[in-house]
Design a protein around this motif. Structure first.
Motif, short mmCIF file in Angstrom:
data_model
loop_
_atom_site.label_atom_id
_atom_site.label_comp_id
_atom_site.label_asym_id
_atom_site.label_seq_id
_atom_site.Cartn_x
_atom_site.Cartn_y
_atom_site.Cartn_z
N ARG A 126 15.97 40.02 20.10
CA ARG A 126 14.95 39.80 19.39
C ARG A 126 15.14 39.25 18.11
O ARG A 126 14.64 39.48 16.88
N ARG A 127 16.12 38.23 18.09
CA ARG A 127 16.30 37.29 17.08
C ARG A 127 15.97 36.10 16.69
O ARG A 127 15.23 35.58 18.07
N PRO A 128 15.88 35.47 15.90
CA PRO A 128 15.30 34.21 15.73
C PRO A 128 15.97 33.23 16.64
O PRO A 128 17.12 33.30 17.16
N TRP A 129 15.45 32.01 16.82
CA TRP A 129 16.03 30.84 18.02
C TRP A 129 16.60 29.82 17.24
O TRP A 129 16.83 28.77 17.78
N ASP A 130 16.98 29.87 16.03
CA ASP A 130 17.55 28.77 15.39
C ASP A 130 18.75 28.16 16.10
O ASP A 130 18.79 27.03 16.13
N LEU A 131 19.78 28.98 16.38
CA LEU A 131 21.00 28.40 16.92
C LEU A 131 20.52 27.75 18.35
O LEU A 131 21.24 26.70 18.63
N GLY A 132 19.52 28.13 18.93
CA GLY A 132 19.07 27.59 20.22
C GLY A 132 18.18 26.27 20.10
O GLY A 132 18.14 25.42 21.12
N LYS A 133 17.90 25.95 19.08
CA LYS A 133 16.71 25.18 18.70
C LYS A 133 17.16 23.98 17.74
O LYS A 133 16.76 22.92 17.77
N ASP A 134 17.81 24.45 16.57
CA ASP A 134 17.87 23.67 15.38
C ASP A 134 19.23 23.37 15.17
O ASP A 134 20.10 24.09 14.69
N PHE A 135 19.42 22.01 15.67
CA PHE A 135 20.97 21.55 15.48
C PHE A 135 20.94 20.08 15.40
O PHE A 135 19.95 19.42 15.69
N GLU A 136 22.20 19.61 15.15
CA GLU A 136 22.24 18.11 15.17
C GLU A 136 21.81 17.48 16.35
O GLU A 136 22.03 17.78 17.45
N ASN A 137 21.24 16.26 16.28
CA ASN A 137 20.35 15.53 17.33
C ASN A 137 19.45 16.09 18.30
O ASN A 137 19.36 16.05 19.51
N ALA A 138 19.03 17.18 17.97
CA ALA A 138 18.10 18.04 18.53
C ALA A 138 16.79 17.80 18.82
O ALA A 138 16.02 18.30 19.68
N ALA A 139 16.32 16.93 17.73
CA ALA A 139 14.93 16.37 17.98
C ALA A 139 15.05 14.51 18.07
O ALA A 139 14.96 13.96 17.12
N LEU A 140 15.11 14.37 19.46
CA LEU A 140 15.02 12.99 19.69
C LEU A 140 13.62 12.60 19.53
O LEU A 140 12.59 12.94 19.83
N ILE A 141 13.77 11.02 19.15
CA ILE A 141 12.36 10.65 18.89
C ILE A 141 12.25 8.99 19.03
O ILE A 141 13.39 8.41 18.82
N ALA A 142 11.44 8.35 19.69
CA ALA A 142 11.07 6.86 19.79
C ALA A 142 10.24 6.49 18.71
O ALA A 142 9.70 7.33 17.86
N ALA A 143 10.07 5.14 18.46
CA ALA A 143 9.29 4.62 17.67
C ALA A 143 7.67 5.13 17.40
O ALA A 143 7.18 5.55 18.71
N ILE A 144 7.37 5.12 16.50
CA ILE A 144 5.71 5.77 16.29
C ILE A 144 4.80 4.70 16.65
O ILE A 144 4.93 3.66 15.92
#
Length: 233
Positions: A126-144
């Motif tokens: 019952r802890r936050p998800w930060d280690l599982g979700k927020d890390f380097e290169n974790a939000a990949l994206i293409a051009a808008i």
């Protein structure tokens, strides 16, 4: 008095815009959980039909399409999650659903990387998800792609291929909470502003990557997002 920094501040993360020389500076990244019923089911969860829920990623987790990245540290179970990303281009605070789309600047293909083993351990305690979700290169994206170019959000196909095999395949119309509903709901809790990104959730079919894995994510009408995983550092 001139403000002198102790060290050089990091550059503002940004995303290219299709057809533009200017780029989109990224302020915050919001991510929607369990917004496709089939994905919620495959993870052993039910969709909360009363309200959407969110987690966040640092803007410095952003990673541009087309490159190679190291397999993330601290995990043996990194998963891909293909997403339709909304780029906010105008202020929105306590907006009605009927007015919410006025805040949208454009859309992009994105991949939310998840250290699934760390996320599961956090859930169990019952802890936050930060280690599982927020890390380097974790939000990949293409051009808008600008909203006026993309047109109306309807039943566009959203897919992800893992090493050339289709792993995720759905329609944007399968989302539990629509884009205007998400914007209106988020705007009750935050002053949304230009530079905010909303990753709107992932369809069923998520799974692990390994060093050597190649991902290609698509949404009809948008530039695809691609990445290759190298060995861990």
């Amino acid at each position: 008095m001139t403000n002198v920094f102790l060290f050089d501040p990091p550059k503002t993360p940004s995303v290219p815009i299709v057809g533009e020389q200017r780029s989109f500076p990224v302020r915050r990244i919001f991510c929607v959980g369990r917004n496709y019923a089939a994905h919620a089911a495959e993870m052993g969860n039910e969709v909360d039909r009363e309200a959407p829920f969110y987690f966040t990623k640092s803007a410095h987790a952003l990673c541009h399409t087309g490159g190679h990245i190291a397999y993330p540290p601290g995990t043996d179970d990194c998963h891909y999650e293909m997403e339709f990303v909304v780029a906010i281009g105008a202020p929105a605070f306590r907006v009605a659903t009927t007015d919410a789309m006025q805040a949208v600047m454009g859309y992009a293909c994105g991949i939310d990387l998840t250290r699934r083993d760390l996320q599961a351990a956090a859930k169990d305690k019952r802890r936050p998800w930060d280690l599982g979700k927020d890390f380097e290169n974790a939000a990949l994206i293409a051009a808008i792609t600008p909203a006026q170019t993309f047109g109306e959000i309807a039943a566009q196909r959203i897919t992800l291929q893992h090493n050339g095999e289709i792993a995720q395949d759905a329609r944007l119309s399968d989302m539990v909470w629509s884009v205007p509903e998400l914007i209106a709901h988020l705007s009750r809790f935050y002053h949304l502003a230009p530079g905010d990104l909303i990753y709107t959730g992932t369809p069923a079919g998520v799974g692990p990557v390994t060093p050597g894995s190649h991902l290609t994510g698509t949404v009809e009408g948008l530039a695809p997002v691609e990445v290759t995983f190298d060995a861990p550092q």
